[in-house]
Design a protein around this motif. Structure first.
Motif, PDB file in Angstrom:
ATOM      1  N   ASP A   3       0.914  -1.311  -0.013  1.00  0.00           N
ATOM      2  CA  ASP A   3       0.062   0.177   0.171  1.00  0.00           C
ATOM      3  C   ASP A   3       0.694   1.274  -0.097  1.00  0.00           C
ATOM      4  O   ASP A   3       0.249   2.432   0.038  1.00  0.00           O
ATOM      5  CB  ASP A   3      -0.903  -0.158   1.100  1.00  0.00           C
ATOM      6  CG  ASP A   3      -1.735  -1.258   1.352  1.00  0.00           C
ATOM      7  OD1 ASP A   3      -2.412  -1.610   0.290  1.00  0.00           O
ATOM      8  OD2 ASP A   3      -1.946  -1.829   2.144  1.00  0.00           O
ATOM      9  N   THR A   4       2.172   1.148  -0.030  1.00  0.00           N
ATOM     10  CA  THR A   4       2.995   2.229   0.391  1.00  0.00           C
ATOM     11  C   THR A   4       2.865   3.177  -1.015  1.00  0.00           C
ATOM     12  O   THR A   4       2.832   4.440  -0.809  1.00  0.00           O
ATOM     13  CB  THR A   4       4.630   1.785   0.346  1.00  0.00           C
ATOM     14  OG1 THR A   4       4.441   1.108   1.619  1.00  0.00           O
ATOM     15  CG2 THR A   4       5.437   2.813   0.512  1.00  0.00           C
ATOM     16  N   GLU A  55      -7.970   0.772   2.653  1.00  0.00           N
ATOM     17  CA  GLU A  55      -9.253   0.242   3.098  1.00  0.00           C
ATOM     18  C   GLU A  55     -10.359   1.218   2.850  1.00  0.00           C
ATOM     19  O   GLU A  55     -11.363   1.173   2.605  1.00  0.00           O
ATOM     20  CB  GLU A  55      -9.083  -0.222   4.398  1.00  0.00           C
ATOM     21  CG  GLU A  55     -10.415  -0.807   5.271  1.00  0.00           C
ATOM     22  CD  GLU A  55     -10.403  -1.386   6.551  1.00  0.00           C
ATOM     23  OE1 GLU A  55     -10.828  -0.751   7.246  1.00  0.00           O
ATOM     24  OE2 GLU A  55      -9.200  -1.878   6.902  1.00  0.00           O
ATOM     25  N   HIS A  56      -9.858   2.441   3.439  1.00  0.00           N
ATOM     26  CA  HIS A  56     -10.841   3.776   3.194  1.00  0.00           C
ATOM     27  C   HIS A  56     -11.193   4.137   1.755  1.00  0.00           C
ATOM     28  O   HIS A  56     -12.423   4.135   1.453  1.00  0.00           O
ATOM     29  CB  HIS A  56     -10.230   5.095   4.011  1.00  0.00           C
ATOM     30  CG  HIS A  56     -11.143   6.129   3.850  1.00  0.00           C
ATOM     31  ND1 HIS A  56     -12.454   6.224   4.558  1.00  0.00           N
ATOM     32  CD2 HIS A  56     -11.158   7.207   3.466  1.00  0.00           C
ATOM     33  CE1 HIS A  56     -13.046   7.514   4.218  1.00  0.00           C
ATOM     34  NE2 HIS A  56     -12.409   8.036   3.555  1.00  0.00           N
ATOM     35  N   LEU A  57     -10.412   4.033   0.946  1.00  0.00           N
ATOM     36  CA  LEU A  57     -10.635   4.322  -0.333  1.00  0.00           C
ATOM     37  C   LEU A  57     -11.227   3.262  -1.009  1.00  0.00           C
ATOM     38  O   LEU A  57     -12.366   3.458  -1.667  1.00  0.00           O
ATOM     39  CB  LEU A  57      -9.262   4.440  -1.296  1.00  0.00           C
ATOM     40  CG  LEU A  57      -8.395   5.646  -0.561  1.00  0.00           C
ATOM     41  CD1 LEU A  57      -6.993   5.841  -1.493  1.00  0.00           C
ATOM     42  CD2 LEU A  57      -8.931   6.989  -0.814  1.00  0.00           C
ATOM     43  N   ARG A  58     -11.121   2.019  -0.792  1.00  0.00           N
ATOM     44  CA  ARG A  58     -12.256   1.085  -1.267  1.00  0.00           C
ATOM     45  C   ARG A  58     -13.482   1.139  -0.667  1.00  0.00           C
ATOM     46  O   ARG A  58     -14.505   0.885  -1.409  1.00  0.00           O
ATOM     47  CB  ARG A  58     -11.581  -0.280  -0.969  1.00  0.00           C
ATOM     48  CG  ARG A  58     -10.392  -0.982  -1.681  1.00  0.00           C
ATOM     49  CD  ARG A  58      -9.852  -2.391  -1.284  1.00  0.00           C
ATOM     50  NE  ARG A  58      -8.886  -2.364  -2.261  1.00  0.00           N
ATOM     51  CZ  ARG A  58      -8.131  -3.211  -1.824  1.00  0.00           C
ATOM     52  NH1 ARG A  58      -7.994  -4.304  -0.816  1.00  0.00           N
ATOM     53  NH2 ARG A  58      -6.922  -3.742  -2.747  1.00  0.00           N
ATOM     54  N   SER A  59     -13.706   1.492   0.398  1.00  0.00           N
ATOM     55  CA  SER A  59     -14.718   1.726   1.047  1.00  0.00           C
ATOM     56  C   SER A  59     -15.847   2.856   0.565  1.00  0.00           C
ATOM     57  O   SER A  59     -17.202   3.232   0.782  1.00  0.00           O
ATOM     58  CB  SER A  59     -14.777   1.939   2.668  1.00  0.00           C
ATOM     59  OG  SER A  59     -14.555   3.219   3.047  1.00  0.00           O
ATOM     60  N   VAL A  70      -9.647   8.937 -14.647  1.00  0.00           N
ATOM     61  CA  VAL A  70      -8.586   8.210 -13.865  1.00  0.00           C
ATOM     62  C   VAL A  70      -9.069   7.012 -13.471  1.00  0.00           C
ATOM     63  O   VAL A  70     -10.252   6.637 -13.345  1.00  0.00           O
ATOM     64  CB  VAL A  70      -8.404   8.963 -12.719  1.00  0.00           C
ATOM     65  CG1 VAL A  70      -7.814  10.472 -13.230  1.00  0.00           C
ATOM     66  CG2 VAL A  70      -9.388   9.431 -11.523  1.00  0.00           C
ATOM     67  N   SER A  71      -8.409   6.122 -13.012  1.00  0.00           N
ATOM     68  CA  SER A  71      -8.479   4.801 -12.279  1.00  0.00           C
ATOM     69  C   SER A  71      -9.531   4.958 -11.190  1.00  0.00           C
ATOM     70  O   SER A  71      -9.415   6.004 -10.433  1.00  0.00           O
ATOM     71  CB  SER A  71      -7.291   4.217 -11.568  1.00  0.00           C
ATOM     72  OG  SER A  71      -6.777   4.798 -10.877  1.00  0.00           O
ATOM     73  N   PRO A  72     -10.323   3.816 -10.779  1.00  0.00           N
ATOM     74  CA  PRO A  72     -11.050   4.042  -9.645  1.00  0.00           C
ATOM     75  C   PRO A  72     -10.107   4.502  -8.239  1.00  0.00           C
ATOM     76  O   PRO A  72     -10.692   5.219  -7.319  1.00  0.00           O
ATOM     77  CB  PRO A  72     -11.706   2.688  -9.489  1.00  0.00           C
ATOM     78  CG  PRO A  72     -11.580   2.174 -10.899  1.00  0.00           C
ATOM     79  CD  PRO A  72     -10.449   2.647 -11.556  1.00  0.00           C
ATOM     80  N   GLU A  73      -8.922   3.825  -8.121  1.00  0.00           N
ATOM     81  CA  GLU A  73      -8.297   4.098  -6.947  1.00  0.00           C
ATOM     82  C   GLU A  73      -8.043   5.478  -6.966  1.00  0.00           C
ATOM     83  O   GLU A  73      -7.921   6.226  -5.748  1.00  0.00           O
ATOM     84  CB  GLU A  73      -6.890   3.297  -7.197  1.00  0.00           C
ATOM     85  CG  GLU A  73      -6.164   3.256  -5.862  1.00  0.00           C
ATOM     86  CD  GLU A  73      -4.793   2.445  -6.197  1.00  0.00           C
ATOM     87  OE1 GLU A  73      -4.048   2.490  -6.955  1.00  0.00           O
ATOM     88  OE2 GLU A  73      -5.177   1.191  -5.417  1.00  0.00           O
ATOM     89  N   ILE A 100     -10.141   9.923  10.074  1.00  0.00           N
ATOM     90  CA  ILE A 100     -11.168   9.421   9.115  1.00  0.00           C
ATOM     91  C   ILE A 100     -12.295   8.914   9.891  1.00  0.00           C
ATOM     92  O   ILE A 100     -12.311   8.196  10.797  1.00  0.00           O
ATOM     93  CB  ILE A 100     -10.585   8.193   8.334  1.00  0.00           C
ATOM     94  CG1 ILE A 100      -9.460   8.622   7.332  1.00  0.00           C
ATOM     95  CG2 ILE A 100     -11.792   7.389   7.408  1.00  0.00           C
ATOM     96  CD1 ILE A 100      -8.560   7.553   6.528  1.00  0.00           C
ATOM     97  N   GLY A 101     -13.231   9.318   9.495  1.00  0.00           N
ATOM     98  CA  GLY A 101     -14.543   8.821  10.009  1.00  0.00           C
ATOM     99  C   GLY A 101     -15.831   8.377   9.064  1.00  0.00           C
ATOM    100  O   GLY A 101     -15.567   8.538   7.956  1.00  0.00           O
TER     101      GLY A 101
END
Length: 119
Positions: A3-4, A55-59, A70-73, A100-101
């Motif tokens: 993830d770096t 994890e947050h970006l995927r959520s 752009v890519s989904p990420e 993050i909340g």
């Protein structure tokens, strides 16, 4: 998956556009030292590490409608940057810890408790 690179991209984007940001020790957070040309002294601390960021970006779900080129990420990262911007711009005096909340990023006066296994 490592993830770096995504974490480094976050720092890079926060470090551009007249900002100044760098990774804190052990990649457990990001220090925001300047925001839109405004010096932040003491700096704001974005409490996020590489696995939590991914994890947050995927959520965040599908951002294709907002950032179709752009890519989904990267689209999710761009939306996350908007959430950071809102938190910094609306933070009450002394609220320099960004966490993050549900639904975004929030400014707090105190650091969140440390959790996890020391990644």
């Amino acid at each position: 998956m490592d993830d770096t690179p995504l974490f480094r991209e976050l720092v890079h984007r926060l470090d551009s556009n007249d900002g100044l940001a760098d990774e804190a020790s052990g990649r457990r957070s990001v220090l925001l030292r300047r925001w839109r040309g405004r010096e932040l002294d003491p700096p704001y601390v974005l409490h996020v590490d590489p696995p939590t960021l991914r994890e947050h970006l995927r959520s965040m779900g599908d951002t294709g409608g907002l950032f179709p080129d752009v890519s989904p990420e990267i689209g999710a990262l761009q939306l996350f940057l908007v959430h950071i911007e809102e938190a910094v711009d609306t933070a009450p005096e002394g609220h320099r810890h960004l966490v993050i909340g549900p639904g975004g990023v929030y400014a707090r006066s105190e650091a969140p408790p440390r959790t996890g296994g020391g990644r």
